[in-house]
Design a protein around this motif. Sequence first.
Motif, PDB file in Angstrom:
ATOM      1  N   LYS A   6       0.600  -1.003   0.002  1.00 37.28           N
ATOM      2  CA  LYS A   6      -0.059  -0.008   0.253  1.00 37.28           C
ATOM      3  C   LYS A   6       0.807   1.418   0.017  1.00 37.28           C
ATOM      4  O   LYS A   6       1.918   1.267   0.712  1.00 37.28           O
ATOM      5  N   GLU A   7       0.459   2.159  -0.646  1.00 38.17           N
ATOM      6  CA  GLU A   7       1.145   3.342  -0.873  1.00 38.17           C
ATOM      7  C   GLU A   7       1.451   4.323   0.390  1.00 38.17           C
ATOM      8  O   GLU A   7       2.111   5.065   0.729  1.00 38.17           O
ATOM      9  N   ASP A   8       0.599   3.876   1.520  1.00 43.67           N
ATOM     10  CA  ASP A   8       0.394   4.805   2.806  1.00 43.67           C
ATOM     11  C   ASP A   8       1.124   3.989   3.730  1.00 43.67           C
ATOM     12  O   ASP A   8       0.976   4.360   4.960  1.00 43.67           O
ATOM     13  N   VAL A   9       2.277   3.140   3.385  1.00 40.93           N
ATOM     14  CA  VAL A   9       3.052   2.324   4.419  1.00 40.93           C
ATOM     15  C   VAL A   9       3.896   3.648   4.927  1.00 40.93           C
ATOM     16  O   VAL A   9       4.674   4.402   4.090  1.00 40.93           O
ATOM     17  N   LYS A  10       3.871   3.723   6.249  1.00 45.60           N
ATOM     18  CA  LYS A  10       4.704   4.724   6.986  1.00 45.60           C
ATOM     19  C   LYS A  10       5.805   4.053   7.744  1.00 45.60           C
ATOM     20  O   LYS A  10       5.508   3.209   8.535  1.00 45.60           O
ATOM     21  N   MET A  11       7.043   4.366   7.612  1.00 50.17           N
ATOM     22  CA  MET A  11       8.026   4.133   8.573  1.00 50.17           C
ATOM     23  C   MET A  11       8.212   5.062   9.350  1.00 50.17           C
ATOM     24  O   MET A  11       8.437   6.276   8.862  1.00 50.17           O
ATOM     25  N   LYS A  12       8.724   4.706  10.757  1.00 50.88           N
ATOM     26  CA  LYS A  12       8.940   5.716  11.707  1.00 50.88           C
ATOM     27  C   LYS A  12      10.344   6.156  11.493  1.00 50.88           C
ATOM     28  O   LYS A  12      11.268   5.582  11.401  1.00 50.88           O
ATOM     29  N   PRO A  13      10.405   7.535  11.580  1.00 45.55           N
ATOM     30  CA  PRO A  13      11.750   8.278  11.848  1.00 45.55           C
ATOM     31  C   PRO A  13      12.442   7.612  13.020  1.00 45.55           C
ATOM     32  O   PRO A  13      11.881   7.132  13.949  1.00 45.55           O
ATOM     33  N   LEU A  75       6.409  -5.276   8.722  1.00 44.22           N
ATOM     34  CA  LEU A  75       5.805  -3.930   8.114  1.00 44.22           C
ATOM     35  C   LEU A  75       5.330  -4.611   6.648  1.00 44.22           C
ATOM     36  O   LEU A  75       4.217  -4.210   6.105  1.00 44.22           O
ATOM     37  N   ALA A 105      15.084   9.332   8.288  1.00 43.50           N
ATOM     38  CA  ALA A 105      13.710   9.555   7.736  1.00 43.50           C
ATOM     39  C   ALA A 105      13.409   8.313   6.722  1.00 43.50           C
ATOM     40  O   ALA A 105      13.697   8.862   5.330  1.00 43.50           O
ATOM     41  N   LYS A 107      11.691   5.926   4.096  1.00 41.19           N
ATOM     42  CA  LYS A 107      10.571   5.864   3.196  1.00 41.19           C
ATOM     43  C   LYS A 107      10.603   5.000   2.094  1.00 41.19           C
ATOM     44  O   LYS A 107      11.547   4.467   1.656  1.00 41.19           O
ATOM     45  N   ILE A 122      13.884   0.722  -0.171  1.00 40.19           N
ATOM     46  CA  ILE A 122      13.559   1.922   1.061  1.00 40.19           C
ATOM     47  C   ILE A 122      14.792   2.856   0.867  1.00 40.19           C
ATOM     48  O   ILE A 122      16.091   2.372   0.898  1.00 40.19           O
TER      49      ILE A 122
END
Length: 149
Positions: A6-13, A75, A105, A107, A122
């Motif tokens: 999914k395009e909304d995958v967010k990895m935490k800074p 993830l 950060a 992404k 990534i």
Amino acid sequence: MGSLVKEDVKMKPFSFTIERGKIREFAMAIGDRNPIYYDVDIARKEGYRDIPIPPTFPTAIEMWGGLDFETLIELFGLDPLKVLHGGQEYRYMGELCAGDTVTAAPKLISSFEKRNLRFITIGIHYKNIDGNDVLYSESTIIERGRTQK
């Protein structure tokens, strides 16, 4: 060849403070005997502020700092027995030494499947404590034998 994530995958800074001991451990693990990674006086004589990091040390920052293997498996829903490290690139924009704290950060750059292999790339931008870009890391994970669910 559509996206599998999914395009909304967010990895935490995450932040990481570079320690002399970790640099020494890493240099020993990779068999690099350059004294600048072990002795601060020698490093300073060579023009560094402190003990510098070896060129591939950012992988250790990622693993110790928060983007470890287990996190990636969870993830992206990967099968850990089928995961390969497909590639790594580092672009340095500044010096990193022991005592420096960096903020990373991460992404998702891309995710696709080709010939029964899943590729996930990534990118991670690193900034120093002053907010200046000091490093960009990009890695590719390959999951082999991928079967569509």
